[in-house]
Design an enzyme around this catalytic site. Structure first.
Site, PDB file in Angstrom:
ATOM      1  N   GLU A  42     -79.208  21.337 -47.744  1.00  0.00           N
ATOM      2  CA  GLU A  42     -80.372  20.487 -47.520  1.00  0.00           C
ATOM      3  C   GLU A  42     -80.547  20.413 -46.001  1.00  0.00           C
ATOM      4  O   GLU A  42     -79.595  20.089 -45.291  1.00  0.00           O
ATOM      5  CB  GLU A  42     -80.099  19.097 -48.108  1.00  0.00           C
ATOM      6  CG  GLU A  42     -81.324  18.229 -48.078  1.00  0.00           C
ATOM      7  CD  GLU A  42     -81.095  16.824 -48.634  1.00  0.00           C
ATOM      8  OE1 GLU A  42     -80.028  16.561 -49.228  1.00  0.00           O
ATOM      9  OE2 GLU A  42     -82.001  16.001 -48.444  1.00  0.00           O
ATOM     10  N   ARG A 273     -64.237  20.315 -53.336  1.00  0.00           N
ATOM     11  CA  ARG A 273     -64.762  20.395 -51.979  1.00  0.00           C
ATOM     12  C   ARG A 273     -63.610  20.416 -50.991  1.00  0.00           C
ATOM     13  O   ARG A 273     -62.484  20.045 -51.313  1.00  0.00           O
ATOM     14  CB  ARG A 273     -65.692  19.233 -51.687  1.00  0.00           C
ATOM     15  CG  ARG A 273     -65.006  17.871 -51.635  1.00  0.00           C
ATOM     16  CD  ARG A 273     -65.998  16.715 -51.618  1.00  0.00           C
ATOM     17  NE  ARG A 273     -66.892  16.754 -50.481  1.00  0.00           N
ATOM     18  CZ  ARG A 273     -68.212  16.935 -50.572  1.00  0.00           C
ATOM     19  NH1 ARG A 273     -68.789  17.075 -51.736  1.00  0.00           N
ATOM     20  NH2 ARG A 273     -68.966  16.956 -49.502  1.00  0.00           N
ATOM     21  N   LYS A 283     -71.650  13.233 -43.664  1.00  0.00           N
ATOM     22  CA  LYS A 283     -72.793  13.330 -42.751  1.00  0.00           C
ATOM     23  C   LYS A 283     -73.084  11.998 -42.074  1.00  0.00           C
ATOM     24  O   LYS A 283     -73.389  11.935 -40.892  1.00  0.00           O
ATOM     25  CB  LYS A 283     -74.032  13.749 -43.552  1.00  0.00           C
ATOM     26  CG  LYS A 283     -74.464  15.178 -43.287  1.00  0.00           C
ATOM     27  CD  LYS A 283     -75.662  15.543 -44.142  1.00  0.00           C
ATOM     28  CE  LYS A 283     -75.564  16.993 -44.594  1.00  0.00           C
ATOM     29  NZ  LYS A 283     -76.470  17.337 -45.668  1.00  0.00           N
TER      30      LYS A 283
HETATM   31  P1  ATP Z   1     -74.797  15.234 -48.335  1.00  0.00           P
HETATM   32  O1  ATP Z   1     -74.003  14.346 -47.452  1.00  0.00           O
HETATM   33  O2  ATP Z   1     -76.267  15.213 -48.097  1.00  0.00           O
HETATM   34  O3  ATP Z   1     -74.410  15.257 -49.798  1.00  0.00           O
HETATM   35  P2  ATP Z   1     -73.723  17.883 -48.251  1.00  0.00           P
HETATM   36  O4  ATP Z   1     -72.582  18.032 -47.314  1.00  0.00           O
HETATM   37  O5  ATP Z   1     -73.513  17.928 -49.699  1.00  0.00           O
HETATM   38  O6  ATP Z   1     -74.444  16.618 -47.773  1.00  0.00           O
HETATM   39  P3  ATP Z   1     -75.673  19.969 -48.577  1.00  0.00           P
HETATM   40  O7  ATP Z   1     -76.621  20.453 -47.581  1.00  0.00           O
HETATM   41  O8  ATP Z   1     -76.201  19.383 -49.825  1.00  0.00           O
HETATM   42  O9  ATP Z   1     -74.790  18.928 -47.816  1.00  0.00           O
HETATM   43  O10 ATP Z   1     -74.578  21.068 -48.928  1.00  0.00           O
HETATM   44  C1  ATP Z   1     -74.850  22.428 -49.057  1.00  0.00           C
HETATM   45  C2  ATP Z   1     -73.774  23.094 -49.863  1.00  0.00           C
HETATM   46  O11 ATP Z   1     -72.514  22.925 -49.237  1.00  0.00           O
HETATM   47  C3  ATP Z   1     -73.669  22.493 -51.242  1.00  0.00           C
HETATM   48  O12 ATP Z   1     -73.573  23.533 -52.184  1.00  0.00           O
HETATM   49  C4  ATP Z   1     -72.412  21.684 -51.173  1.00  0.00           C
HETATM   50  O13 ATP Z   1     -71.781  21.639 -52.418  1.00  0.00           O
HETATM   51  C5  ATP Z   1     -71.572  22.444 -50.159  1.00  0.00           C
HETATM   52  N1  ATP Z   1     -70.630  21.557 -49.505  1.00  0.00           N
HETATM   53  C6  ATP Z   1     -70.914  20.431 -48.828  1.00  0.00           C
HETATM   54  N2  ATP Z   1     -69.788  19.830 -48.398  1.00  0.00           N
HETATM   55  C7  ATP Z   1     -68.753  20.600 -48.819  1.00  0.00           C
HETATM   56  C8  ATP Z   1     -67.319  20.518 -48.694  1.00  0.00           C
HETATM   57  N3  ATP Z   1     -66.727  19.521 -48.048  1.00  0.00           N
HETATM   58  N4  ATP Z   1     -66.587  21.505 -49.249  1.00  0.00           N
HETATM   59  C9  ATP Z   1     -67.174  22.528 -49.891  1.00  0.00           C
HETATM   60  N5  ATP Z   1     -68.499  22.669 -50.051  1.00  0.00           N
HETATM   61  C10 ATP Z   1     -69.290  21.719 -49.519  1.00  0.00           C
HETATM   62 MG    MG Z   2     -75.492  17.428 -50.923  1.00  0.00          MG
END
Ligand code: ATP
Ligand code: MG
Length: 550
Positions: A42, A273, A283
């Protein structure tokens, strides 16, 4: 779509994992001729270390099995998204070494299709317009242990729902007055299946579609459609989305039944994750660090963002190694930060030429070395890589050495410079310390003329200390920033856990070869660690050894 399925080539990592097993089975059974994954950020912030795991996983899988990976901006929420983040994400994924070719997508490009799908769900009786207040909706949703209750609007006819949905789209209703909901089961034990909201009214300007829409799809509705439209085969997401999977499948099944989507449909697969010690990846908390000025912006070299990592001197290869080493699993994992640092160290050891730099300089005067004389010492650029050649480092009567390389009196077990002790000046002579002169703030010594490194007999001098140096006359000064972990405890919660020592700035004395350093060039400063250069000076990427190990 014609690339045949294949097994991973021999030189690809053999580390199997449950996702690879699913992919291999799907290729073997011809469910898919070719796999397609996607990385769906996003655009509402900078990418962090956790995203690196997801990027390496998605792009890595596509590479390993001859498939494709899309870069898709999941930009269905108009309020927080910005072009600045889009640009930075593109830049970062490329920097990590991955390519999407023509497969760059924006979820907002599917708004028309998503709306058409919503009309289909309404006319086929699978969605309805709910006009309850937000509080009423909350109250009728039920809890984790008890089911919810039907909204009084749930029995609206398809015709009425279609009319209302179109009015919502046409701006006839104020924000929040109605929502479109999937019609599934208010008694479901899974709260996500209790008629989830799929569209809301929101007058907001979108970064790409501007004011074309005043209704926007919810993430849970938009994401499966994005995957299906792009013909993603394996949709990898983090474990929090496990409970969303039934809705993911329900929605795509309905749309396939209606002829809006083609089979095979994408399969959602969840993995744990990345969680790292000494780091915060939320974030919201990262924004706080930036906004309250605890760091110098998103790309501060201490930030766990990939933009920060790049300035810190971390390498894409280091991140790819890290992703491979930690693997993927379904179990929650907390990874020790030192594993990431080790991956960087290992890679930097292979690519960084060695140099000498004195970070906390004090003078060393060789009393019996003639004034005005100078020699060139022959120094390897990398001890394990003879093909990287050698360089000539000037040596003279006055040298800069590290202040901590002299002690008087010496502490127990100290074997560097103290009065009466012999040490070797790396690649140079063995010297005997004669004392320290307070007036000139200089350590004094004499040298043994027959002890020059690399000359016959030089090794008859047995010394325990081996000290690096830079000739005063030939040195140049530069700013050096010594970074350390941003948080001082293993499981930080917020700014109260910041490490006050995470950045120290010094003026170092450098050997002449360092004058020609290029931006982003990485070097090892002997005994100090790996450093990266930018116009304003050098920053330490990582020390040579883990100084945090217990
Ligand atoms: P938010 O705080 O908005 O939920 P987010 O870190 O999930 O943020 P996105 O932009 O939605 O951000 O994430 C993009 C991709 O990265 C998604 O597929 C998410 O699952 C993956 N992702 C985010 N954080 C992690 C993490 N700590 N480990 C592995 N994958 C991650
Ligand atoms: Mg997200």
């Amino acid at each position: 779509m014609s690339t045949p399925a294949r097994k991973p080539a021999k030189n690809e990592p053999s580390t199997s994992n449950f996702i690879r097993q699913i992919v291999e089975a799907d290729l073997a059974s011809n469910k898919h001729a070719k796999i397609r994954t996607r990385f769906p950020p996003e655009p509402n912030g900078y990418l962090h270390f956790g995203h690196a795991k997801s990027i390496c996983l998605n792009f890595g899988l596509a590479q390993a099995y001859g498939g494709a990976c899309n870069l898709r901006f999941d930009d269905t929420n108009p309020e927080k998204e910005e072009q600045e983040y889009v640009d930075s994400i593109i830049d970062t994924v490329q920097w990590l070494g991955f390519h999407w070719g023509s497969n760059l997508h924006f979820a907002s490009d599917y708004f028309d299709f998503m709306y058409k799908a919503a009309e289909y769900l309404v006319t086929s009786g699978h969605a309805y317009v709910d006009s309850q207040s937000a509080e009423e909706m909350r109250a009728s949703r039920g809890t984790l242990t008890s089911g919810g209750g039907d909204s009084q609007y749930r029995s609206r006819t398809p015709e009425e729902n279609l009319r209302l949905l179109r009015e919502m789209r046409d701006g006839k209703h104020p924000d929040g007055s109605h929502v479109l909901r999937a019609k599934i089961d208010m008694a479901s034990p899974n709260i996500n299946m209790r008629d989830p909201t799929i569209y809301r009214i929101k007058r907001a300007t979108h970064h790409r579609t501007a004011d074309k829409w005043c209704i926007y799809p919810m993430y849970a509705y938009a994401h499966p459609i994005e995957d299906a439209v792009e013909k993603v085969t394996h949709s990898l997401c983090t474990l929090e989305f496990e409970d969303q999977r039934p809705f993911y499948d329900w929605l795509l099944e309905r749309l396939a039944e209606g002829g809006l989507l083609e089979r095979p449909l994408p399969q959602q697969i969840e993995f744990a994750r990345l969680n790292l010690t000494y780091v915060l990846l939320s974030k919201r908390k990262l924004i706080q660090l930036v906004e309250e000025g605890h760091v110098d912006g998103w790309d501060d070299p201490r930030m766990p963002t990939l933009a920060g990592a790049r300035r810190r001197g971390y390498t894409p290869e280091g991140f790819r190694r890290f992703a491979e080493r930690i693997g993927v699993s379904k179990a929650h994992q907390m990874i020790d930060f030192s594993i990431l640092e080790d991956c960087m160290r290992e890679h930097l050891n292979e690519i960084a030429p060695r140099r000498m730099a004195v970070l906390d300089p004090v003078k060393l005067v060789i009393e019996n070395y003639p004034e005005g004389r100078q020699e060139l010492m022959d120094v390897p650029n990398h001890p394990q890589k003879p093909d990287w050649g050698r360089r000539q480092v000037p040596f003279s009567r006055e040298l800069w050495i590290e202040r901590e390389d002299f002690q008087d009196p010496p502490s127990k077990g100290y074997f560097r410079l103290f009065p009466g002790n012999n040490v070797r000046l790396r690649y140079g002579y063995v010297v005997k310390c004669t004392g320290y002169d307070k007036a000139t703030d200089a350590v004094r010594c004499t040298y043994y003329e027959d002890s020059k490194s690399g000359t016959p007999g030089a090794d008859k001098y047995k010394v325990k200390g081996n000290v690096h140096w830079v000739s005063v006359k030939h040195a140049h000064a530069a700013e050096v920033r010594l970074y350390d972990r941003l948080f001082k405890i293993e499981h930080p919660e917020g700014i109260e856990d910041l490490n006050p020592e995470s950045k120290k700035v010094t003026t170092a004395q450098l050997e002449p070869a360092l004058k020609d350093t290029l931006p982003e060039e990485r070097l090892q400063f002997e005994r100090h660690g790996y450093f990266v250069y930018d116009q304003s000076g050098f920053g330490r990427t990582v020390t040579l050894r883990d100084s945090w190990a217990k």
